[in-house]
Design a protein around this motif. Structure first.
Motif, PDB file in Angstrom:
ATOM      1  N   ILE A 166      -4.601   6.825   1.861  1.00 34.48           N
ATOM      2  CA  ILE A 166      -4.298   5.791   0.866  1.00 34.48           C
ATOM      3  C   ILE A 166      -3.094   4.979   1.322  1.00 34.48           C
ATOM      4  O   ILE A 166      -2.097   5.530   1.794  1.00 34.48           O
ATOM      5  N   ASN A 167      -3.172   3.689   1.154  1.00 34.21           N
ATOM      6  CA  ASN A 167      -2.090   2.787   1.536  1.00 34.21           C
ATOM      7  C   ASN A 167      -0.846   3.063   0.688  1.00 34.21           C
ATOM      8  O   ASN A 167      -0.885   2.912  -0.538  1.00 34.21           O
ATOM      9  N   PRO A 168       0.280   3.442   1.320  1.00 30.46           N
ATOM     10  CA  PRO A 168       1.508   3.678   0.542  1.00 30.46           C
ATOM     11  C   PRO A 168       2.044   2.435  -0.157  1.00 30.46           C
ATOM     12  O   PRO A 168       2.891   2.554  -1.041  1.00 30.46           O
ATOM     13  N   ALA A 169       1.559   1.251   0.251  1.00 34.65           N
ATOM     14  CA  ALA A 169       1.966   0.010  -0.398  1.00 34.65           C
ATOM     15  C   ALA A 169       0.784  -0.616  -1.145  1.00 34.65           C
ATOM     16  O   ALA A 169       0.701  -1.837  -1.283  1.00 34.65           O
ATOM     17  N   HIS A 170      -0.117   0.218  -1.641  1.00 32.98           N
ATOM     18  CA  HIS A 170      -1.228  -0.280  -2.450  1.00 32.98           C
ATOM     19  C   HIS A 170      -0.662  -1.044  -3.654  1.00 32.98           C
ATOM     20  O   HIS A 170       0.414  -0.707  -4.169  1.00 32.98           O
TER      21      HIS A 170
ATOM     22  N   LEU B 165       2.960  -0.577  -5.735  1.00 36.30           N
ATOM     23  CA  LEU B 165       4.005  -1.598  -5.860  1.00 36.30           C
ATOM     24  C   LEU B 165       4.290  -1.923  -7.320  1.00 36.30           C
ATOM     25  O   LEU B 165       5.453  -2.097  -7.714  1.00 36.30           O
ATOM     26  N   GLU B 166       3.247  -1.971  -8.142  1.00 37.57           N
ATOM     27  CA  GLU B 166       3.440  -2.231  -9.570  1.00 37.57           C
ATOM     28  C   GLU B 166       4.223  -1.105 -10.222  1.00 37.57           C
ATOM     29  O   GLU B 166       5.115  -1.357 -11.052  1.00 37.57           O
TER      30      GLU B 166
ATOM     31  N   GLU C 188       6.103  -3.872   3.557  1.00 35.62           N
ATOM     32  CA  GLU C 188       5.860  -4.321   2.184  1.00 35.62           C
ATOM     33  C   GLU C 188       6.810  -3.648   1.200  1.00 35.62           C
ATOM     34  O   GLU C 188       7.346  -4.290   0.293  1.00 35.62           O
ATOM     35  N   LEU C 189       7.025  -2.357   1.361  1.00 35.38           N
ATOM     36  CA  LEU C 189       7.903  -1.628   0.457  1.00 35.38           C
ATOM     37  C   LEU C 189       9.346  -2.115   0.556  1.00 35.38           C
ATOM     38  O   LEU C 189      10.087  -2.066  -0.430  1.00 35.38           O
TER      39      LEU C 189
ATOM     40  N   LEU D  27       2.146   5.440  11.210  1.00 34.87           N
ATOM     41  CA  LEU D  27       1.061   4.954  10.363  1.00 34.87           C
ATOM     42  C   LEU D  27       1.563   4.237   9.113  1.00 34.87           C
ATOM     43  O   LEU D  27       0.768   3.665   8.373  1.00 34.87           O
ATOM     44  N   TRP D  28       2.878   4.269   8.880  1.00 36.00           N
ATOM     45  CA  TRP D  28       3.454   3.670   7.682  1.00 36.00           C
ATOM     46  C   TRP D  28       4.117   2.322   7.963  1.00 36.00           C
ATOM     47  O   TRP D  28       4.725   1.737   7.071  1.00 36.00           O
ATOM     48  N   GLU D  29       4.036   1.814   9.189  1.00 36.47           N
ATOM     49  CA  GLU D  29       4.826   0.639   9.551  1.00 36.47           C
ATOM     50  C   GLU D  29       4.501  -0.576   8.686  1.00 36.47           C
ATOM     51  O   GLU D  29       5.401  -1.241   8.164  1.00 36.47           O
ATOM     52  N   ASP D  30       3.223  -0.894   8.522  1.00 38.20           N
ATOM     53  CA  ASP D  30       2.861  -2.050   7.706  1.00 38.20           C
ATOM     54  C   ASP D  30       3.261  -1.836   6.247  1.00 38.20           C
ATOM     55  O   ASP D  30       3.797  -2.754   5.593  1.00 38.20           O
ATOM     56  N   ALA D  31       3.013  -0.648   5.728  1.00 36.17           N
ATOM     57  CA  ALA D  31       3.379  -0.348   4.341  1.00 36.17           C
ATOM     58  C   ALA D  31       4.892  -0.411   4.154  1.00 36.17           C
ATOM     59  O   ALA D  31       5.382  -0.902   3.124  1.00 36.17           O
ATOM     60  N   ALA D  32       5.642   0.088   5.137  1.00 39.37           N
ATOM     61  CA  ALA D  32       7.100   0.075   5.030  1.00 39.37           C
ATOM     62  C   ALA D  32       7.629  -1.351   4.948  1.00 39.37           C
ATOM     63  O   ALA D  32       8.604  -1.634   4.228  1.00 39.37           O
TER      64      ALA D  32
END
Length: 267
Positions: A250-254, A258-259, A41-42, A34-39
């Motif tokens: 919650i999106n881990p890469a919200h 990121l900020e 971005e991170l 479930l973290w693939e897209d966020a990962a």
């Protein structure tokens, strides 16, 4: 699929990017899937490491473990960092993963540069949240006594609502269902949010945790899920709290996350 042996257990993990380690710890029930897209971005900000926790999905042994404890999950996080030659990390934890991240920072402060806690499941900090978690635990155990394969579904229906569960595609229903043995193992273990004896961390212990911390709550989450962040914001010396749209996943890469990571890296 990349795997690595940590504390005698084979863990599935993924790495993206370079630089400062960013360790992502998923919730219960869940997976690094479930973290693939966020990962992705991170990974623009550092070396993003995500993994399936012990007992979950691609890190599940056969037969599955009878119990899973908070201490084991914390030891696995440290062992994974060691195995991947990452001295310390900015740790992002969602739900139960946030509980694990907090205890990792408490027990091993030198391994955690900063914390991002996405509605961490530290329900013992607030009486109302603890009561809610106890009711959730009893409901899961009641259903799982006859339908153990439904344990993960019951957690998500009760925590997110029936509408959210029904909105998931079949592939996610299947993935979550596959984690039911790990859900039950955590219920019978020690120190986790739905264990009979969850973690108890004192205000004095929290006051000694000096890592910069971002506490993220979601507008549509159940009120008990906000309460841990309220208590943590009061107790942690260097914490800020933000409210974002959406629900508990919650999106881990919200953008707020990121900020925060940019500010930590700049400092």
């Amino acid at each position: 699929m990349p795997r690595i042996t940590v504390n005698g257990n084979e863990l599935y993990y993924e790495e993206r990017g370079h630089g400062t380690a960013l360790l992502g710890i998923h919730g219960t029930p869940s997976s690094a899937m479930l973290w693939e897209d966020a990962a992705e971005e991170l990974s623009a900000y550092g070396r993003c490491i995500t993994y399936d926790r012990r007992g979950f999905l691609r890190s599940a042994p056969s037969p599955p473990p009878a119990t899973l404890d908070l201490a084991e999950h914390v030891a696995d996080a440290v062992g994974l960092l060691d195995a991947l030659s990452a001295r310390s990390a900015i740790v992002v934890g969602r739900s139960t993963g946030g509980l694990i991240a907090l205890e990792l920072a408490h027990r091993h402060p030198d391994r955690v540069q900063a914390l991002v806690l996405l509605e961490p499941a530290v329900f013992s900090l607030d009486p109302a949240a603890a009561e809610w978690a106890g009711q959730l635990r009893n409901s899961i155990l009641k259903v799982a006594a006859e339908h153990p394969e439904s344990a993960a579904e019951i957690v998500l229906r009760l925590a997110l609502g029936d509408e959210a569960w029904e909105s998931f595609p079949w592939e996610l229903h299947h993935m979550f269902s596959e984690t039911s043995p790990a859900v039950l193992a955590e219920l019978t273990g020690q120190g986790l949010d739905l264990s009979e004896n969850p973690l108890v961390i004192t205000e004095r212990e929290l006051a000694a945790m000096m890592q910069p911390t971002l506490l993220v709550s979601a507008e549509d989450s159940a009120v008990p899920l906000w309460l841990a962040n309220d208590r943590l914001a009061e107790a942690l010396p260097d914490a800020r709290k933000v409210l974002v749209s959406g629900g508990h996943l919650i999106n881990p890469a919200h953008p707020a996350v990121l900020e925060f990571i940019r500010r930590v890296l700049a400092s």
